[in-house]
Design a protein around this motif. Structure first.
Motif, PDB file in Angstrom:
ATOM      1  N   HIS A 116      -7.461   2.230   0.512  1.00 55.31           N
ATOM      2  CA  HIS A 116      -5.944   1.783   0.711  1.00 55.31           C
ATOM      3  C   HIS A 116      -5.002   1.652  -0.969  1.00 55.31           C
ATOM      4  O   HIS A 116      -3.760   2.038  -0.110  1.00 55.31           O
ATOM      5  CB  HIS A 116      -6.195   0.537   1.352  1.00 55.31           C
ATOM      6  N   ALA A 117      -5.067   1.840  -1.206  1.00 48.33           N
ATOM      7  CA  ALA A 117      -4.499   1.826  -3.212  1.00 48.33           C
ATOM      8  C   ALA A 117      -4.048   2.668  -4.232  1.00 48.33           C
ATOM      9  O   ALA A 117      -4.082   2.937  -4.818  1.00 48.33           O
ATOM     10  CB  ALA A 117      -4.923   0.181  -3.668  1.00 48.33           C
TER      11      ALA A 117
ATOM     12  N   ARG B 198      -5.015   7.286   1.122  1.00 56.11           N
ATOM     13  CA  ARG B 198      -4.612   7.211   2.251  1.00 56.11           C
ATOM     14  C   ARG B 198      -4.307   8.947   2.396  1.00 56.11           C
ATOM     15  O   ARG B 198      -3.991   8.578   4.003  1.00 56.11           O
ATOM     16  CB  ARG B 198      -2.589   6.552   1.645  1.00 56.11           C
ATOM     17  N   ILE B 199      -4.481   9.352   2.085  1.00 51.14           N
ATOM     18  CA  ILE B 199      -4.502  10.388   2.953  1.00 51.14           C
ATOM     19  C   ILE B 199      -5.697  10.661   3.603  1.00 51.14           C
ATOM     20  O   ILE B 199      -5.651  10.877   4.847  1.00 51.14           O
ATOM     21  CB  ILE B 199      -3.761  11.712   1.777  1.00 51.14           C
ATOM     22  N   HIS B 200      -6.758   9.714   3.408  1.00 52.67           N
ATOM     23  CA  HIS B 200      -7.898  10.686   3.781  1.00 52.67           C
ATOM     24  C   HIS B 200      -7.649   9.240   4.941  1.00 52.67           C
ATOM     25  O   HIS B 200      -8.239   9.599   6.359  1.00 52.67           O
ATOM     26  CB  HIS B 200      -9.027  10.163   3.361  1.00 52.67           C
TER      27      HIS B 200
ATOM     28  N   THR C 275      -2.854  -4.821  -8.018  1.00 52.47           N
ATOM     29  CA  THR C 275      -1.388  -4.941  -8.426  1.00 52.47           C
ATOM     30  C   THR C 275      -0.172  -5.809  -7.453  1.00 52.47           C
ATOM     31  O   THR C 275      -0.747  -6.111  -5.868  1.00 52.47           O
ATOM     32  CB  THR C 275      -0.980  -3.818  -9.175  1.00 52.47           C
ATOM     33  N   HIS C 276       0.860  -6.475  -7.499  1.00 54.93           N
ATOM     34  CA  HIS C 276       1.298  -6.797  -6.747  1.00 54.93           C
ATOM     35  C   HIS C 276       2.201  -6.106  -5.987  1.00 54.93           C
ATOM     36  O   HIS C 276       2.781  -6.081  -4.502  1.00 54.93           O
ATOM     37  CB  HIS C 276       3.264  -7.597  -7.464  1.00 54.93           C
TER      38      HIS C 276
ATOM     39  N   ASP D 100       0.292   0.609  -7.489  1.00 50.19           N
ATOM     40  CA  ASP D 100      -0.616  -0.098  -6.364  1.00 50.19           C
ATOM     41  C   ASP D 100      -2.013  -0.693  -6.988  1.00 50.19           C
ATOM     42  O   ASP D 100      -2.976  -1.270  -6.419  1.00 50.19           O
ATOM     43  CB  ASP D 100      -0.200   0.906  -4.647  1.00 50.19           C
ATOM     44  N   PHE D 101      -2.246   0.745  -7.772  1.00 51.95           N
ATOM     45  CA  PHE D 101      -3.368   0.757  -8.273  1.00 51.95           C
ATOM     46  C   PHE D 101      -3.354  -0.186  -9.427  1.00 51.95           C
ATOM     47  O   PHE D 101      -4.397  -0.765  -9.702  1.00 51.95           O
ATOM     48  CB  PHE D 101      -4.599   1.582  -7.796  1.00 51.95           C
TER      49      PHE D 101
END
Length: 271
Positions: free
Chosen positions: A151-152, A157-159, A179-180, A207-208
């Motif tokens: 998710h991050a 997110r492609i998968h 992260t925020h 995001d990661f």
């Protein structure tokens, strides 16, 4: 005496406007669904009134896509336990890596960014090939053999975008925050994945890792199923503008590489 339903037997008759091969493949599935034991080619062909060679081609394709299983003695066929499940376990990872390697190396050279190829194994996104960037900037956790959070990262997110069942399961649980900017709400993740499917690419800015962004696009097999993802990672301000939108030149390179690898895997080619 055949115990196949009239619906199944009639399903192989040509209906104007419908695709014959799909009708016939569906009829094969109906036959297998009505039998408690594996069914041989001859019986399937007899039940449907089709040539054995035609049925062999249909069954071979259904086995290849994971909808049908062949028994260990190869004498018969049955529906797969999960006929509509993912096909990720049927791809040879060495073949994926070998066919993608030249394109990922070229992508790294063109963008001067770290590049990666990922696959989905079970519920985990695994990096199967990576190329370091010219300046060494990228995620150290996006190296060959590493597991990354689905998710991050853009790769993950492609998968998830093309494995709706896994995405639903993941979104129903606790999403770890890194992260925020990490998406931790299931509804927000579902909305993001819908956009990924519509756009055909994913982007994650911080995001990661707060200082690293990722851009990724899907790699498809001959049948169009997403079998891998290719992406780049680098400093946020190099990959994205101030609004978090990926820079068009980099995005175009990632999408182009994904399409090239897909063609190498047989996507878009006539059988």
């Amino acid at each position: 005496m055949s115990n196949v339903s009239p619906r199944c037997a009639s399903s192989v008759r040509r209906v104007p406007g419908l695709i014959q091969s799909v009708e016939r493949a569906t009829a094969v599935l109906h036959v297998l669904a009505t039998r408690p034991e594996p069914v041989g080619l001859a019986e399937i062909a007899s039940t449907l009134g089709l040539a054995k060679t035609t049925v062999h081609g249909l069954v071979r394709t259904l086995v290849a896509v994971g909808a049908v299983e062949q028994t260990s003695d190869t004498a018969g066929y049955r529906l797969a336990d999960d006929p509509f499940g993912a096909r990720k376990n049927q791809w040879d990872l060495n073949e994926v890596r070998a066919r993608a390697m030249n394109w990922t190396d070229a992508l790294a050279a063109r963008t001067a960014m770290a590049t990666q190829i990922s696959v989905l194994g079970g519920k985990q996104v695994r990096i199967v090939h990576d190329v370091l960037s010219a300046n060494g900037v990228g995620l150290p956790s996006l190296r060959t053999g590493q597991i990354v959070p689905a998710h991050a990262t853009a790769l993950g997110r492609i998968h998830l975008a093309f494995d709706v069942r896994l995405a639903r399961e993941l979104g129903a649980g606790r999403l770890e925050r890194f992260t925020h900017r990490t998406i931790t709400d299931g509804a927000e993740l579902a909305h993001e994945l819908a956009e990924v499917r519509d756009k055909g690419w994913a982007c994650g800015c911080g995001d990661f890792d707060p200082e690293v962004a990722t851009i990724a696009a899907p790699v498809r097999d001959q049948g169009g199923v997403v079998m891998a993802a290719v992406g780049i990672s680098g400093a946020v301000d190099e990959l994205c503008d101030s609004s978090g939108t990926p820079r068009s030149a980099l995005l175009d390179n990632v999408i182009g590489s994904a399409r090239s690898i897909s063609r190498a895997m047989g996507h878009g080619q006539l059988p």
